[in-house]
Design an enzyme around this catalytic site. Structure first.
Site, PDB file in Angstrom:
ATOM      1  N   HIS A 134       3.268 -17.585   6.494  1.00  0.00           N
ATOM      2  CA  HIS A 134       4.062 -17.322   5.295  1.00  0.00           C
ATOM      3  C   HIS A 134       5.332 -18.175   5.266  1.00  0.00           C
ATOM      4  O   HIS A 134       5.940 -18.333   4.204  1.00  0.00           O
ATOM      5  CB  HIS A 134       4.424 -15.840   5.216  1.00  0.00           C
ATOM      6  CG  HIS A 134       3.293 -14.967   4.794  1.00  0.00           C
ATOM      7  ND1 HIS A 134       2.871 -14.873   3.488  1.00  0.00           N
ATOM      8  CD2 HIS A 134       2.476 -14.158   5.511  1.00  0.00           C
ATOM      9  CE1 HIS A 134       1.851 -14.020   3.409  1.00  0.00           C
ATOM     10  NE2 HIS A 134       1.587 -13.578   4.620  1.00  0.00           N
ATOM     11  N   ASP A 141      -0.510 -13.244   0.392  1.00  0.00           N
ATOM     12  CA  ASP A 141      -1.223 -11.979   0.513  1.00  0.00           C
ATOM     13  C   ASP A 141      -1.635 -11.542  -0.885  1.00  0.00           C
ATOM     14  O   ASP A 141      -0.801 -11.455  -1.792  1.00  0.00           O
ATOM     15  CB  ASP A 141      -0.343 -10.906   1.155  1.00  0.00           C
ATOM     16  CG  ASP A 141      -0.081 -11.186   2.627  1.00  0.00           C
ATOM     17  OD1 ASP A 141      -0.823 -11.993   3.213  1.00  0.00           O
ATOM     18  OD2 ASP A 141       0.861 -10.593   3.186  1.00  0.00           O
ATOM     19  N   GLU A 184      -7.473  -9.300   8.241  1.00  0.00           N
ATOM     20  CA  GLU A 184      -6.574  -9.205   7.090  1.00  0.00           C
ATOM     21  C   GLU A 184      -7.293  -9.747   5.858  1.00  0.00           C
ATOM     22  O   GLU A 184      -7.166 -10.934   5.523  1.00  0.00           O
ATOM     23  CB  GLU A 184      -5.275  -9.984   7.341  1.00  0.00           C
ATOM     24  CG  GLU A 184      -4.404  -9.396   8.428  1.00  0.00           C
ATOM     25  CD  GLU A 184      -3.019 -10.029   8.490  1.00  0.00           C
ATOM     26  OE1 GLU A 184      -2.759 -10.979   7.708  1.00  0.00           O
ATOM     27  OE2 GLU A 184      -2.202  -9.581   9.313  1.00  0.00           O
ATOM     28  N   HIS A 187      -5.093 -11.768   3.277  1.00  0.00           N
ATOM     29  CA  HIS A 187      -4.330 -12.970   3.605  1.00  0.00           C
ATOM     30  C   HIS A 187      -5.205 -14.207   3.430  1.00  0.00           C
ATOM     31  O   HIS A 187      -6.154 -14.433   4.183  1.00  0.00           O
ATOM     32  CB  HIS A 187      -3.831 -12.884   5.056  1.00  0.00           C
ATOM     33  CG  HIS A 187      -2.998 -14.057   5.480  1.00  0.00           C
ATOM     34  ND1 HIS A 187      -1.624 -13.982   5.653  1.00  0.00           N
ATOM     35  CD2 HIS A 187      -3.321 -15.342   5.771  1.00  0.00           C
ATOM     36  CE1 HIS A 187      -1.153 -15.161   6.034  1.00  0.00           C
ATOM     37  NE2 HIS A 187      -2.176 -16.007   6.108  1.00  0.00           N
TER      38      HIS A 187
END
Length: 266
Positions: A134, A141, A184, A187
């Protein structure tokens, strides 16, 4: 007869494209290039460098022209303008499949924002500042207005289609031993074509793909009718290279020790 035979061989040789890192690219290559581009590996071993951060970071709430086909979780969401456009193009295509509940819950984070998140959530749920994708501007996300991505139609669509647009699921459930990060499904990370397609075909996490390129040195593939040559160069010395004018190419470092050249053959 001998003359015609020689001429035929000469023509065939001219038609074969053999790429040489030292001869196809015009410009100077140096170590800084290792830390720039869409294929940078960021994890516990390879932190974000100052020159790795995308230079076109914008606040999406202030750029309504970029927010098409999705919603924003709040007014603070930032992202690379280039990646925001590519994400918008992708989710607008998802609308054709009846999938339209996307929202971005997190995008680019400054180091201090990442540090605060790490302190709040702890090492099991967040990464330290400088060790999160990030902090690059290449990752985001993605959520759904209909529920968690694990079960929402948006999550299913992303899993099945994001690779066609240059995005990858960075931390899939079958690669936790490779990435060191739990599953995730929200993501996603931009790596670009044709890399996302190759990773999908070979079921590679980014770590595996970069190691594959390092081993193979040069690979070729065709995506959407276009042929690509991908070359890996681990040379750390500065060199001067002369490009063929009819080639379109992109350059990216791997954030550790090499540079990847992606050449589109017209």
């Amino acid at each position: 007869m001998k003359k015609w035979g020689f001429l035929l061989i000469f023509i065939v040789l001219l038609s074969i494209t053999v790429f040489d890192i030292g001869s196809f690219f015009r410009g100077e290559k140096d170590n800084e290039m290792i830390y720039q581009g869409n294929l940078l590996l960021v994890n516990s071993l390879y932190p974000v460098q100052a020159e790795s951060i995308k230079s076109d970071i914008v606040n999406l709430y202030e750029r309504k022209d970029l927010v098409k086909g999705y919603r924003l979780f709040d007014r603070s969401i930032c992202l690379s303008e280039e990646i925001a456009r590519k994400f918008s193009d992708m989710v607008l295509d998802a609308e054709k499949d009846g999938i339209s509940g996307f929202l971005i819950t997190s995008g680019f984070r400054e180091f201090d924002e990442q540090a605060a998140l790490f302190e709040e959530m702890g090492p099991d749920r967040a990464l330290p500042a400088g060790y999160s994708e990030h902090n690059l501007g290449l990752s985001l996300d993605v959520g759904s207005i209909y529920g968690k991505m694990e079960v929402a139609p948006e999550g299913k669509w992303i899993e099945e289609n994001a690779w066609k647009y240059g995005f990858i699921l960075r931390y899939p459930k079958n690669k936790t031993d490779i990435t060191g990060i739990m599953n995730e499904p929200w993501h996603i990370r931009y790596v670009g074509l044709p890399h996302s397609v190759i990773m999908k075909e070979k079921d590679f996490a980014l770590e595996e793909y970069l190691e594959y390129l390092k081993t193979e040195k040069q690979i070729s593939t065709t995506v959407n009718g276009q042929k690509y040559d991908i070359l890996y160069d681990s040379s750390s010395k500065k060199v001067t290279m002369n490009a063929q004018d009819n080639l379109h190419y992109q350059v990216s470092g791997n954030n550790s020790d090499g540079i990847i050249y992606t050449i589109l053959n017209d």
